[in-house]
Design an enzyme around this catalytic site. Structure first.
Site, PDB file in Angstrom:
ATOM      1  N   TRP A 223      55.565 -15.227  62.045  1.00 49.14           N
ATOM      2  CA  TRP A 223      56.859 -15.858  62.352  1.00 49.14           C
ATOM      3  C   TRP A 223      56.634 -17.225  62.992  1.00 49.14           C
ATOM      4  O   TRP A 223      57.328 -18.181  62.677  1.00 49.14           O
ATOM      5  CB  TRP A 223      57.709 -14.975  63.260  1.00 49.14           C
ATOM      6  CG  TRP A 223      57.986 -13.630  62.664  1.00 49.14           C
ATOM      7  CD1 TRP A 223      57.673 -12.413  63.199  1.00 49.14           C
ATOM      8  CD2 TRP A 223      58.640 -13.339  61.413  1.00 49.14           C
ATOM      9  NE1 TRP A 223      58.073 -11.408  62.366  1.00 49.14           N
ATOM     10  CE2 TRP A 223      58.661 -11.941  61.265  1.00 49.14           C
ATOM     11  CE3 TRP A 223      59.183 -14.137  60.407  1.00 49.14           C
ATOM     12  CZ2 TRP A 223      59.219 -11.311  60.150  1.00 49.14           C
ATOM     13  CZ3 TRP A 223      59.742 -13.509  59.293  1.00 49.14           C
ATOM     14  CH2 TRP A 223      59.757 -12.127  59.173  1.00 49.14           C
TER      15      TRP A 223
ATOM     16  N   ASP B  27      61.349 -17.665  70.200  1.00 47.29           N
ATOM     17  CA  ASP B  27      61.867 -16.666  69.270  1.00 47.29           C
ATOM     18  C   ASP B  27      61.762 -15.307  69.960  1.00 47.29           C
ATOM     19  O   ASP B  27      60.669 -14.775  70.131  1.00 47.29           O
ATOM     20  CB  ASP B  27      61.027 -16.696  67.979  1.00 47.29           C
ATOM     21  CG  ASP B  27      61.463 -15.650  66.952  1.00 47.29           C
ATOM     22  OD1 ASP B  27      62.347 -14.829  67.263  1.00 47.29           O
ATOM     23  OD2 ASP B  27      60.900 -15.657  65.832  1.00 47.29           O
TER      24      ASP B  27
ATOM     25  N   LYS C  76      67.260  -6.129  65.647  1.00 44.85           N
ATOM     26  CA  LYS C  76      66.288  -5.277  66.329  1.00 44.85           C
ATOM     27  C   LYS C  76      66.902  -4.635  67.575  1.00 44.85           C
ATOM     28  O   LYS C  76      66.983  -3.417  67.644  1.00 44.85           O
ATOM     29  CB  LYS C  76      65.023  -6.048  66.671  1.00 44.85           C
ATOM     30  CG  LYS C  76      64.069  -6.151  65.476  1.00 44.85           C
ATOM     31  CD  LYS C  76      63.995  -7.497  64.879  1.00 44.85           C
ATOM     32  CE  LYS C  76      63.116  -7.543  63.636  1.00 44.85           C
ATOM     33  NZ  LYS C  76      62.817  -8.902  63.247  1.00 44.85           N
TER      34      LYS C  76
HETATM   35  C1  LIG Z   1      62.371  -9.944  62.483  1.00 43.76           C
HETATM   36  C2  LIG Z   1      61.872 -11.206  63.029  1.00 43.76           C
HETATM   37  C3  LIG Z   1      62.127 -12.455  62.423  1.00 43.76           C
HETATM   38  C4  LIG Z   1      62.860 -12.578  61.119  1.00 43.76           C
HETATM   39  O1  LIG Z   1      64.203 -12.453  61.288  1.00 43.76           O
HETATM   40  P1  LIG Z   1      65.248 -12.660  60.095  1.00 43.76           P
HETATM   41  O2  LIG Z   1      66.528 -12.368  60.801  1.00 43.76           O
HETATM   42  O3  LIG Z   1      64.884 -11.689  59.020  1.00 43.76           O
HETATM   43  O4  LIG Z   1      65.153 -14.056  59.636  1.00 43.76           O
HETATM   44  C5  LIG Z   1      61.668 -13.585  63.050  1.00 43.76           C
HETATM   45  N1  LIG Z   1      60.981 -13.523  64.202  1.00 43.76           N
HETATM   46  C6  LIG Z   1      60.697 -12.352  64.800  1.00 43.76           C
HETATM   47  C7  LIG Z   1      59.935 -12.346  66.077  1.00 43.76           C
HETATM   48  C8  LIG Z   1      61.131 -11.163  64.225  1.00 43.76           C
HETATM   49  O5  LIG Z   1      60.859 -10.000  64.833  1.00 43.76           O
END
Ligand SMILES: *Cc1c(COP(=O)(O)O)cnc(C)c1O
Length: 355
Positions: free
Chosen positions: A101, A168, A192
């Site tokens: 990511w 993030d 999540k």
């Molecule tokens: C799941 C996740 C993403 C991707 O998220 P999307 O909503 O599918 O774009 C990005 N960063 C982290 C840390 C994640 O756990």
């Protein structure tokens, strides 16, 4: 039978969130209409949105000089939208690369400015969090990924750096108290720990709204969302309602300190078994082990398929590891009860005894 859901995302939500949101699809609060068929500018939806924003502010202690926004497009869209809104062509963003990511975020940032990967754990298949990196004091911001969903490592500290921090927090937001003042921008996909898929939460320091000088498309401009209270266009009303129900549940349980205690207890239970059981080996180094995504492999690779079969009668769902790590990943998000972790531990012990 309701399964024990260790899926990495979209993932388990509190049972009452499933029930109440299902009811709202049939008849929202007894008004004779579904939540799905009323205007996003109705008084009912306005109340949902306002309570959601207020609960986020309350639970995370968001200071007054920040805006809370709901956007669409997932965390992936933020990889692009952040540099577009923040970084000018001649400016640099620093990255700590701790999983795919952060790699994706860095790649998108290069479309708008300069980037510098100042530390990476790629050479060790991302099994640790680099710690002794030095930020470039002339960089515009430092980008971090607080929890590395695929590899199971996590930053637990909200550190003060010499430059603004973008983080993030898609997979650990609301899992512990966070010192928001240490960040200029936090983003998190909802699916999540917050609600169902469909929105991304942004918490941005107001002084950063409109920072980059490029002319911006309206749908791509944070300040448009801030000015319009995230209602510039139709937001995903159902997703926001699932977020509200989850936030109410979090508050009722005692907020983020209580959630942190529960998450610590769940993680301790599972890591203790991984360390004790000779058939399993943890992926992340102990000091950086994530509480949200617990990765482990079979000590003897030939056991892997057998263990995935073995757990089926226990009602265990979603523990197959991501292809780049292999083995198993037990995601233990907020809504996963410790009883489910105990069932997984029981299965690991029974598997050992079956040998
Ligand atoms: C799941 C996740 C993403 C991707 O998220 P999307 O909503 O599918 O774009 C990005 N960063 C982290 C840390 C994640 O756990």
């Amino acid at each position: 039978m309701k399964k024990h859901n260790f899926g990495a995302g979209p993932s388990i939500l509190p049972q009452e969130v499933f029930e109440q949101s299902a009811q709202a699809c049939l008849d929202y609060n007894g008004i004779g209409l579904s939540l799905l068929e009323i205007s996003h500018r109705s008084k009912e939806f306005t109340a949902i949105l306002e309570e959601s924003l207020a609960l986020i502010k309350e639970l995370l202690h968001v200071p007054d000089d920040y805006s809370i926004l709901f956007l669409q497009g997932g965390a992936n869209m933020q990889f692009n939208m952040i540099p577009y809104n923040i970084l000018n062509d001649d400016e640099t963003a620093d990255f700590v690369e701790t999983d795919i990511w952060s790699t994706r975020a860095e790649e998108e940032t290069r479309l708008y400015g300069k980037t510098n990967i100042i530390a990476s754990s790629k050479e060790a298949n991302f099994n640790y969090i680099p710690k002794d990196f030095k930020v470039d004091e002339h960089a515009t911001y430092l980008h971090l990924t607080s929890n590395n969903t695929i590899y199971g490592t996590e930053f637990f500290e909200d550190k003060q750096y010499a430059i603004p921090v973008v983080c993030d927090m898609s997979s650990d937001i609301f899992s512990r108290p966070v010192d928001i003042s240490k960040y200029h921008l936090i983003y998190a996909g909802a699916q999540k720990n917050l609600g169902c898929a469909g929105i991304t939460l942004i918490i941005i320091k107001n002084e950063w709204l409109g920072r980059s000088k490029r002319p911006k498309s309206k749908m791509w401009d944070y300040s448009i969302y801030a000015k319009n209270n995230s209602l510039y266009n139709t937001p995903p009303v159902f997703t926001i309602y699932t977020c509200l129900l989850t936030l109410r549940w979090l508050k009722k349980l005692g907020g983020l300190s209580e959630m942190e205690n529960r998450n610590k207890a769940k993680a301790a239970l599972l890591y203790a078994e991984i360390d004790r059981n000779p058939l399993f080996t943890g992926h992340a180094v102990p000091e950086d082990r994530s509480r949200m995504n617990i990765n482990f492999v079979s000590t003897h690779p030939e056991d892997e398929e057998a263990f995935l079969e073995f757990v089926k009668p226990y009602g265990i769902h979603g523990i197959k590891g991501y292809r780049t790590v292999g083995g198993f990943r037990a995601s233990c998000y907020n809504a996963l009860p410790i009883e489910s972790v105990q069932v997984l531990v029981d299965a690991m012990q029974a598997f050992e005894q079956s040998k």
